[in-house]
Design a protein around this motif. Structure first.
Motif, PDB file in Angstrom:
ATOM      1  N   VAL A 104      16.029  -4.417   2.389  1.00 61.17           N
ATOM      2  CA  VAL A 104      15.135  -4.507   1.232  1.00 61.17           C
ATOM      3  C   VAL A 104      15.710  -5.473   0.194  1.00 61.17           C
ATOM      4  O   VAL A 104      14.979  -6.281  -0.385  1.00 61.17           O
ATOM      5  N   VAL A 105      17.017  -5.413  -0.025  1.00 60.38           N
ATOM      6  CA  VAL A 105      17.626  -6.328  -0.997  1.00 60.38           C
ATOM      7  C   VAL A 105      17.529  -7.770  -0.511  1.00 60.38           C
ATOM      8  O   VAL A 105      17.224  -8.682  -1.306  1.00 60.38           O
ATOM      9  N   GLY A 142       9.569   2.460  12.497  1.00 57.38           N
ATOM     10  CA  GLY A 142       9.514   3.484  11.473  1.00 57.38           C
ATOM     11  C   GLY A 142       9.942   4.846  11.948  1.00 57.38           C
ATOM     12  O   GLY A 142      10.220   5.066  13.133  1.00 57.38           O
ATOM     13  N   GLU A 143       9.982   5.792  10.999  1.00 55.98           N
ATOM     14  CA  GLU A 143      10.339   7.173  11.332  1.00 55.98           C
ATOM     15  C   GLU A 143       9.286   8.120  10.808  1.00 55.98           C
ATOM     16  O   GLU A 143       8.106   7.895  11.087  1.00 55.98           O
ATOM     17  N   THR A 144       9.651   9.165  10.064  1.00 54.88           N
ATOM     18  CA  THR A 144       8.663  10.188   9.714  1.00 54.88           C
ATOM     19  C   THR A 144       8.298  10.212   8.237  1.00 54.88           C
ATOM     20  O   THR A 144       7.228  10.707   7.890  1.00 54.88           O
ATOM     21  N   GLU A 145       9.150   9.712   7.339  1.00 52.21           N
ATOM     22  CA  GLU A 145       8.897   9.837   5.905  1.00 52.21           C
ATOM     23  C   GLU A 145       8.209   8.578   5.380  1.00 52.21           C
ATOM     24  O   GLU A 145       8.685   7.459   5.601  1.00 52.21           O
ATOM     25  N   PRO A 146       7.110   8.740   4.641  1.00 51.77           N
ATOM     26  CA  PRO A 146       6.384   7.565   4.150  1.00 51.77           C
ATOM     27  C   PRO A 146       7.189   6.692   3.194  1.00 51.77           C
ATOM     28  O   PRO A 146       6.986   5.476   3.150  1.00 51.77           O
ATOM     29  N   CYS A 147       8.136   7.271   2.440  1.00 52.86           N
ATOM     30  CA  CYS A 147       8.934   6.438   1.529  1.00 52.86           C
ATOM     31  C   CYS A 147       9.796   5.468   2.313  1.00 52.86           C
ATOM     32  O   CYS A 147       9.989   4.315   1.903  1.00 52.86           O
ATOM     33  N   ILE A 148      10.315   5.903   3.452  1.00 50.85           N
ATOM     34  CA  ILE A 148      11.094   5.026   4.316  1.00 50.85           C
ATOM     35  C   ILE A 148      10.172   4.090   5.096  1.00 50.85           C
ATOM     36  O   ILE A 148      10.424   2.886   5.212  1.00 50.85           O
ATOM     37  N   ASN A 149       9.090   4.636   5.607  1.00 57.27           N
ATOM     38  CA  ASN A 149       8.185   3.817   6.417  1.00 57.27           C
ATOM     39  C   ASN A 149       7.514   2.711   5.607  1.00 57.27           C
ATOM     40  O   ASN A 149       7.206   1.642   6.138  1.00 57.27           O
ATOM     41  N   GLY A 150       7.254   2.964   4.331  1.00 62.22           N
ATOM     42  CA  GLY A 150       6.693   1.908   3.493  1.00 62.22           C
ATOM     43  C   GLY A 150       7.618   0.712   3.420  1.00 62.22           C
ATOM     44  O   GLY A 150       7.192  -0.441   3.511  1.00 62.22           O
ATOM     45  N   ARG A 151       8.914   0.995   3.296  1.00 59.90           N
ATOM     46  CA  ARG A 151       9.873  -0.108   3.212  1.00 59.90           C
ATOM     47  C   ARG A 151      10.106  -0.759   4.574  1.00 59.90           C
ATOM     48  O   ARG A 151      10.297  -1.970   4.661  1.00 59.90           O
ATOM     49  N   ILE A 152      10.061   0.023   5.638  1.00 55.50           N
ATOM     50  CA  ILE A 152      10.196  -0.580   6.965  1.00 55.50           C
ATOM     51  C   ILE A 152       8.980  -1.454   7.272  1.00 55.50           C
ATOM     52  O   ILE A 152       9.116  -2.542   7.844  1.00 55.50           O
ATOM     53  N   LEU A 153       7.793  -1.002   6.871  1.00 52.61           N
ATOM     54  CA  LEU A 153       6.603  -1.834   7.046  1.00 52.61           C
ATOM     55  C   LEU A 153       6.758  -3.147   6.284  1.00 52.61           C
ATOM     56  O   LEU A 153       6.403  -4.222   6.790  1.00 52.61           O
ATOM     57  N   SER A 154       7.291  -3.069   5.074  1.00 51.67           N
ATOM     58  CA  SER A 154       7.513  -4.261   4.254  1.00 51.67           C
ATOM     59  C   SER A 154       8.507  -5.202   4.920  1.00 51.67           C
ATOM     60  O   SER A 154       8.268  -6.412   5.026  1.00 51.67           O
TER      61      SER A 154
END
Length: 334
Positions: A104-105, A142-154
């Motif tokens: 992300v950084v 991705g995995e199961t949590e939307p907060c993580i998946n949002g960043r993986i999608l990004s």
């Protein structure tokens, strides 16, 4: 704040001229890492595209970008963190979290995804990193949590390719009030933290040539979730939900704050309205008399890179982001 919003908006417009970057501010910002310089050239000084691209290309080979790239192992990850950091997690999960933060950084720095350094970096991630606890699911799926998946999608949309299945999964998880929450379905109320992470991911997904009516509709609903709460206030009481959101940090990791929320709206081309006047006022109040914004806090998450000086010192990241948010607000046609 919060009283007679139209008048407040008008007054802010008049005062915003005092917050335009002066030559000394720009010189200080440009006397910085390439990651800062190229974004100043794009967002504040309006340089020619060729000059911006040339400066951006240096992120891969100089300064913070090159340093963070150098910390990636041949296995694709960025280590497991210092002793004592997140001992509550298995070693593998600690490593994947740091990898997520580092990616992300690198995106925030503006590492050119077409550069050979970026391609080598993301190919390592794509080919070698998996979620073992999810039957070796590839990291970028991705995995199961939307907060993580949002960043993986990004990350995937920016550095590799947009993941349709992951985007659709996030759309299916949107809550009735318009946002997302990693605690759902146990919690039916959205989280600002999760919502901003998903919004940023969906925006990058759409930018990667995946414009769709469903994603645009979902983003609009989530943007309204933030705007209806004036970016930081309780819908029911009007009180500040979390005073930490009025203090600005970088990197933000998974944490929401007012500046991050406003910078998303700017990045997404959202036309500002009176619902963000309190948030804009907060940004203006955070500026020091020398025309620079400080680093208000550092979050406990970890990456193997230190970019700026300590808390309460002048922050180029916060100054850059605040100035471009104020420019976006001031240039709106009311």
């Amino acid at each position: 704040m919060g009283q007679n919003l139209l008048a407040t908006c008008y007054n802010i417009q008049m005062r915003l001229h005092d917050y335009a970057p002066r030559l000394a501010h720009l010189k200080w910002l440009l006397d910085a890492d390439p990651a800062i310089r190229w974004q100043v050239m794009r967002d504040l000084t309006g340089e020619a595209p060729e000059a911006i691209a040339a400066e951006r290309s240096r992120v891969a080979t100089e300064g913070w970008g090159a340093q963070l790239l150098a910390f990636q192992s041949p296995a694709g990850h960025w280590g497991e963190g210092p002793r004592g950091w997140r001992d509550d997690l298995p070693k593998e999960d600690r490593g994947l979290l740091i990898t997520l933060y580092a990616l992300v950084v690198l995106k925030d720095l503006g590492l050119d995804p077409a550069s050979k350094q970026a391609r080598k970096m993301i190919d390592r991630v794509d080919k070698r990193l998996v979620f073992k606890r999810l039957n070796n699911r590839p990291f970028l799926h991705g995995e199961t949590e939307p907060c993580i998946n949002g960043r993986i999608l990004s990350i995937g949309s920016y550095f590799k390719e947009p993941n349709d299945a992951l985007a659709h999964q996030l759309l299916d998880e949107q809550l009735e009030d318009g946002g997302w929450n990693c605690e759902a379905p146990k919690s039916r109320r959205s989280s600002f933290h999760t919502t901003i992470c998903v919004l940023e991911g969906l925006l990058d997904y759409e930018r990667a040539r995946r414009k769709s009516a469903a994603v645009t509709k979902a983003r609009k609903r989530a943007e309204n979730y933030l705007l209806e709460r004036r970016m930081f206030r309780s819908l029911r009481t009007g009180e500040v939900i979390n005073k930490r959101w009025l203090r600005f940090s970088f990197p933000t990791f998974w944490h929401y704050d007012v500046l991050r929320g406003l910078d998303y709206l700017r990045e997404g081309g959202i036309k500002p309205d009176s619902r963000i006047s309190d948030a804009i006022e907060t940004v203006m109040e955070r500026r020091h008399q020398n025309g620079r914004w400080p680093l208000n806090l550092l979050h406990p998450e970890h990456i193997p890179l230190q970019m700026e000086t300590g808390v309460a010192r002048a922050s180029r990241w916060n100054t850059l982001r605040a100035l471009r948010v104020l420019r976006w607000y001031n240039n709106a046609t009311w």
